[in-house]
Design an enzyme around this catalytic site. Sequence first.
Site, PDB file in Angstrom:
ATOM      1  N   PRO A 185       0.830  -1.211   0.000  1.00  0.00           N
ATOM      2  CG  PRO A 185      -0.605  -1.461   1.823  1.00  0.00           C
ATOM      3  CD  PRO A 185       0.596  -2.048   1.180  1.00  0.00           C
TER       4      PRO A 185
ATOM      5  CG  ASP B  28      11.725   3.307   4.314  1.00  0.00           C
ATOM      6  OD1 ASP B  28      11.958   3.090   5.516  1.00  0.00           O
ATOM      7  OD2 ASP B  28      10.657   3.779   3.893  1.00  0.00           O
TER       8      ASP B  28
HETATM    9  O1  PMV Z   1       7.023   6.118   6.673  1.00  0.00           O
HETATM   10  P1  PMV Z   1       8.181   5.262   6.330  1.00  0.00           P
HETATM   11  O2  PMV Z   1       7.976   3.842   6.548  1.00  0.00           O
HETATM   12  O3  PMV Z   1       8.812   5.570   5.025  1.00  0.00           O
HETATM   13  O4  PMV Z   1       9.277   5.486   7.451  1.00  0.00           O
HETATM   14  C1  PMV Z   1       9.908   6.641   7.648  1.00  0.00           C
HETATM   15  C2  PMV Z   1      10.829   6.486   8.796  1.00  0.00           C
HETATM   16  C3  PMV Z   1      11.282   7.810   9.329  1.00  0.00           C
HETATM   17  O5  PMV Z   1      12.199   7.514  10.369  1.00  0.00           O
HETATM   18  C4  PMV Z   1      10.108   8.578   9.917  1.00  0.00           C
HETATM   19  C5  PMV Z   1      11.959   8.664   8.270  1.00  0.00           C
HETATM   20  C6  PMV Z   1      13.293   8.132   7.808  1.00  0.00           C
HETATM   21  O6  PMV Z   1      13.754   8.609   6.776  1.00  0.00           O
HETATM   22  O7  PMV Z   1      13.905   7.280   8.474  1.00  0.00           O
END
Ligand code: PMV
Length: 313
Positions: free
Chosen positions: A101, A152
């Site tokens: 998603p 990520d």
């Molecule tokens: O929302 P996501 O799953 O892309 O996670 C972002 C994680 C954060 O720590 C909020 C931002 C980052 O770049 O690490």
Amino acid sequence: MPAVAAYAPGKVILFGEHAVVYGRPAIAVPVNQLRARAQVEADLNAPVGRIWIQAPDIGLSQTLDELPAEHPLAVAVRLTQEAVGAIRMPACKIRVSSTIPVASGLGSGAAVAVAMIRAVAAFLGHPLPDEQVCALAYEVEKLHHGTPSGIDNTVITYAMPVFFVKGQPIQRLRVGAPLTFVIGDTGVPSPTASSVADVRLAWQADPVAYEARFDRIAAIVTAARRCIEQGEARLLGELMNENQTVLQEIGVSSPALDHLISVARQSGAWGAKLSGGGRGGNMIACISAAEAERLRQALLAAGAVRAWITEVS
Ligand code: PMV
């Protein structure tokens, strides 16, 4: 030139989101039942250089030249082309699809970028090593959320549990005993860029308080690493609850997340927290394998629009 396809999994952050942007450690794992796929196929009837990109999930069907230069898919193709030293691309069709998603904290943007980079590089006859795929996907991530930590693209490229510190070499996480998690999607879209930007403003307004919160998260992440290595799932759950408390203080939880988290705790989870940027998107709970399906049903009954069970081993 035969068609080539490449894949990349989804991901979930177990601990340390937001603080990871400020140099603290975080832990993330791949979610293998969700994945992005990119396929590149030569288009023998088209003029050289015409690259047709189709991403039916987001209603996109355009040539590369028609896409805005900063579009993440266009950037992924161009960066890959440069990385392999291909001056021109043969005419081709690139088809991108994903079961992850969008804007829900499960890494859809990074997974699409990784799959796309791998497929385009392979199509051009120069498959790239993971290290380079990860670095290119990081450049694409910057378009999605400005100041990404890189967690990520790292967990998704290497498709293994990671203990991640921004700018440091990847550390693989040993998992002492299989762990079961249930992920619940609030269905509320939550662009990471806006929650990361809001946290930055709050940090600038009160750096002392925010640095202290990030330090508390860092201590939780370090303790969580030990629990994962030693297979102590119950204690891991308690640490998830502690991490959630700090995330609430940081201002990135939401009523929908808090609701699903409390349902999870009342349904036998050892602990639960939001995962990713917050404000919407997903929460995650740690529970015994035997109870996981019951919890998944409870989350759906409580308003989660989707829920998945994932095992980390
Ligand atoms: O929302 P996501 O799953 O892309 O996670 C972002 C994680 C954060 O720590 C909020 C931002 C980052 O770049 O690490």
